[in-house]
Design a protein around this motif. Structure first.
Motif, short mmCIF file in Angstrom:
data_model
loop_
_atom_site.label_atom_id
_atom_site.label_comp_id
_atom_site.label_asym_id
_atom_site.label_seq_id
_atom_site.Cartn_x
_atom_site.Cartn_y
_atom_site.Cartn_z
N ILE A 148 0.85 -1.20 0.00
CA ILE A 148 0.00 0.00 0.00
C ILE A 148 0.88 1.25 0.00
O ILE A 148 0.64 2.20 -0.74
N ASP A 149 1.91 1.23 0.85
CA ASP A 149 2.83 2.38 0.90
C ASP A 149 3.52 2.60 -0.44
O ASP A 149 3.71 3.73 -0.88
N LYS A 150 3.87 1.51 -1.09
CA LYS A 150 4.64 1.58 -2.33
C LYS A 150 3.77 1.87 -3.55
O LYS A 150 4.16 2.65 -4.43
N LEU A 151 2.58 1.26 -3.60
CA LEU A 151 1.78 1.28 -4.83
C LEU A 151 0.54 2.17 -4.77
O LEU A 151 -0.05 2.46 -5.80
N ALA A 152 0.12 2.56 -3.57
CA ALA A 152 -1.05 3.43 -3.37
C ALA A 152 -2.28 2.94 -4.14
O ALA A 152 -2.86 3.67 -4.94
N PRO A 153 -2.73 1.71 -3.89
CA PRO A 153 -3.92 1.22 -4.59
C PRO A 153 -5.19 1.91 -4.09
O PRO A 153 -5.26 2.35 -2.93
N ASP A 154 -6.18 2.00 -4.95
CA ASP A 154 -7.49 2.53 -4.56
C ASP A 154 -8.38 1.41 -4.03
O ASP A 154 -9.22 1.63 -3.15
N VAL A 155 -8.22 0.22 -4.60
CA VAL A 155 -9.04 -0.93 -4.26
C VAL A 155 -8.16 -2.16 -4.10
O VAL A 155 -7.23 -2.37 -4.90
N ILE A 156 -8.45 -2.98 -3.09
CA ILE A 156 -7.76 -4.26 -2.91
C ILE A 156 -8.77 -5.38 -3.05
O ILE A 156 -9.82 -5.37 -2.41
N LEU A 157 -8.47 -6.35 -3.92
CA LEU A 157 -9.25 -7.59 -3.99
C LEU A 157 -8.56 -8.58 -3.07
O LEU A 157 -7.42 -8.98 -3.33
N MET A 158 -9.23 -8.98 -1.99
CA MET A 158 -8.59 -9.75 -0.91
C MET A 158 -9.25 -11.11 -0.72
O MET A 158 -10.45 -11.21 -0.46
N ASP A 159 -8.45 -12.16 -0.85
CA ASP A 159 -8.93 -13.51 -0.56
C ASP A 159 -9.04 -13.67 0.96
O ASP A 159 -8.39 -12.95 1.72
N ILE A 160 -9.87 -14.62 1.41
CA ILE A 160 -10.01 -14.86 2.85
C ILE A 160 -8.98 -15.87 3.33
O ILE A 160 -8.17 -15.61 4.22
N ARG A 161 -8.98 -17.04 2.73
CA ARG A 161 -8.12 -18.13 3.20
C ARG A 161 -6.78 -18.10 2.47
O ARG A 161 -6.71 -18.38 1.28
N MET A 162 -5.74 -17.72 3.20
CA MET A 162 -4.39 -17.68 2.64
C MET A 162 -3.40 -18.11 3.70
O MET A 162 -3.64 -17.92 4.89
N PRO A 163 -2.27 -18.70 3.30
CA PRO A 163 -1.22 -19.04 4.27
C PRO A 163 -0.61 -17.76 4.81
O PRO A 163 -0.75 -16.68 4.23
N GLY A 164 0.07 -17.86 5.92
CA GLY A 164 0.66 -16.66 6.50
C GLY A 164 -0.43 -15.80 7.10
O GLY A 164 -1.27 -16.26 7.86
N THR A 165 -0.48 -14.54 6.72
CA THR A 165 -1.51 -13.62 7.21
C THR A 165 -2.76 -13.78 6.35
O THR A 165 -2.73 -13.54 5.15
N ASP A 166 -3.87 -14.19 6.98
CA ASP A 166 -5.10 -14.41 6.22
C ASP A 166 -5.76 -13.09 5.85
O ASP A 166 -5.41 -12.02 6.36
N GLY A 167 -6.76 -13.16 4.97
CA GLY A 167 -7.38 -11.96 4.46
C GLY A 167 -8.16 -11.18 5.50
O GLY A 167 -8.26 -9.95 5.41
N LEU A 168 -8.72 -11.86 6.49
CA LEU A 168 -9.48 -11.17 7.53
C LEU A 168 -8.57 -10.32 8.40
O LEU A 168 -8.84 -9.16 8.68
N THR A 169 -7.45 -10.92 8.83
CA THR A 169 -6.49 -10.18 9.65
C THR A 169 -5.92 -9.00 8.87
O THR A 169 -5.80 -7.88 9.39
N ALA A 170 -5.61 -9.23 7.60
CA ALA A 170 -5.06 -8.16 6.76
C ALA A 170 -6.08 -7.05 6.55
O ALA A 170 -5.74 -5.86 6.60
N THR A 171 -7.35 -7.41 6.35
CA THR A 171 -8.40 -6.41 6.16
C THR A 171 -8.54 -5.53 7.39
O THR A 171 -8.63 -4.30 7.29
N GLU A 172 -8.57 -6.15 8.55
CA GLU A 172 -8.71 -5.39 9.79
C GLU A 172 -7.55 -4.42 9.97
O GLU A 172 -7.74 -3.26 10.37
N ALA A 173 -6.34 -4.87 9.64
CA ALA A 173 -5.17 -4.00 9.78
C ALA A 173 -5.19 -2.85 8.78
O ALA A 173 -4.91 -1.70 9.11
N VAL A 174 -5.55 -3.16 7.54
CA VAL A 174 -5.57 -2.14 6.48
C VAL A 174 -6.60 -1.06 6.79
O VAL A 174 -6.34 0.13 6.65
N ARG A 175 -7.78 -1.48 7.22
CA ARG A 175 -8.86 -0.51 7.44
C ARG A 175 -8.63 0.39 8.65
O ARG A 175 -9.34 1.37 8.85
N ARG A 176 -7.63 0.06 9.46
CA ARG A 176 -7.28 0.95 10.57
C ARG A 176 -6.38 2.10 10.10
O ARG A 176 -6.14 3.05 10.85
N ARG A 177 -5.88 2.01 8.88
CA ARG A 177 -5.00 3.05 8.34
C ARG A 177 -5.81 4.29 7.97
O ARG A 177 -6.90 4.18 7.43
#
Length: 219
Positions: A44-73
């Protein structure tokens, strides 16, 4: 304006398909991709996207955790959840975190493209029927507690704002609310903006979820 999109999904074939699909739209540009949610913040810092298409089930950091973190920005990009619709409660968690909606992975290409456009324009990607299906399938655990908290938050609204909040929860558009309450569309928009500000919410979907939790929707 070109809509900048970041794709986050652990399936490289799906990412390639989405890139091809979105790349055919003149007003959309895929600026990057990731295989899980761990690197989303730096992208996000590097590319400044307007929209993110986010999967839910992923290895490492899942989409739900990532969504919660992103939306706090501050000034966070909008997020659309990619789902197979087999995990409604997971989708709800993402919507409560501030995701703008969801698209099914087998959605026709033209509809996915239009979903990106709508979200970039500030419109949630959830039809009233789908919203109702989601919010009525929330697990009953904690329902009374959610209802008490939701009613307490909605008490901060005046009577007209609560009336409009319920209409939003019913899936009505601004035009439909305008017609049913005999208000101008700009007035409805102003009320919706005030509701979002007063309740510290991101979008209309969260208004609908809060109204549902308060038990203010009736068939």
């Amino acid at each position: 304006m070109t809509i900048r999109v970041l794709i986050v999904d652990d399936d490289p074939l799906l990412r390639a398909g989405l890139k091809l699909m979105l790349g055919g739209a003149q007003d959309i540009r895929v600026v990057g991709e990731a295989g899980d949610g761990s690197g989303v913040q730096s992208l996000i810092d590097k590319l400044a996207p307007d929209v993110i298409l986010m999967d839910i089930r992923m290895p490492g950091t899942d989409g739900l955790t990532a969504t919660e973190a992103v939306r706090r920005r501050p000034g966070a990009p909008e997020i659309v959840i990619l789902t197979t619709f087999d995990a409604d409660e997971h989708v709800l968690r993402a919507l409560r975190a501030g995701a703008a909606g969801f698209v099914l992975k087998d959605t026709p290409p033209a509809e996915i493209v239009e979903s990106v456009r709508r979200v970039a324009a500030g419109q949630p990607v959830l039809s009233p029927a789908v919203t109702k299906r989601l919010i009525t399938r929330v697990a009953d655990s904690g329902h009374d507690d959610r209802k008490t908290k939701a009613l307490g938050r909605l008490a901060d609204l005046n009577d007209r704002e609560r009336e409009i909040a319920v209409a939003v929860g019913q899936g009505k558009s601004n035009a439909e609310i305008s017609a049913s309450l005999y208000l101008s569309v700009p007035t409805v928009k102003t009320h919706v903006s005030r509701i979002l500000t007063k309740l510290d919410l991101n979008n209309r979907v969260q208004i609908a979820l809060l109204v549902h939790d308060a038990g203010m929707l009736h068939d």
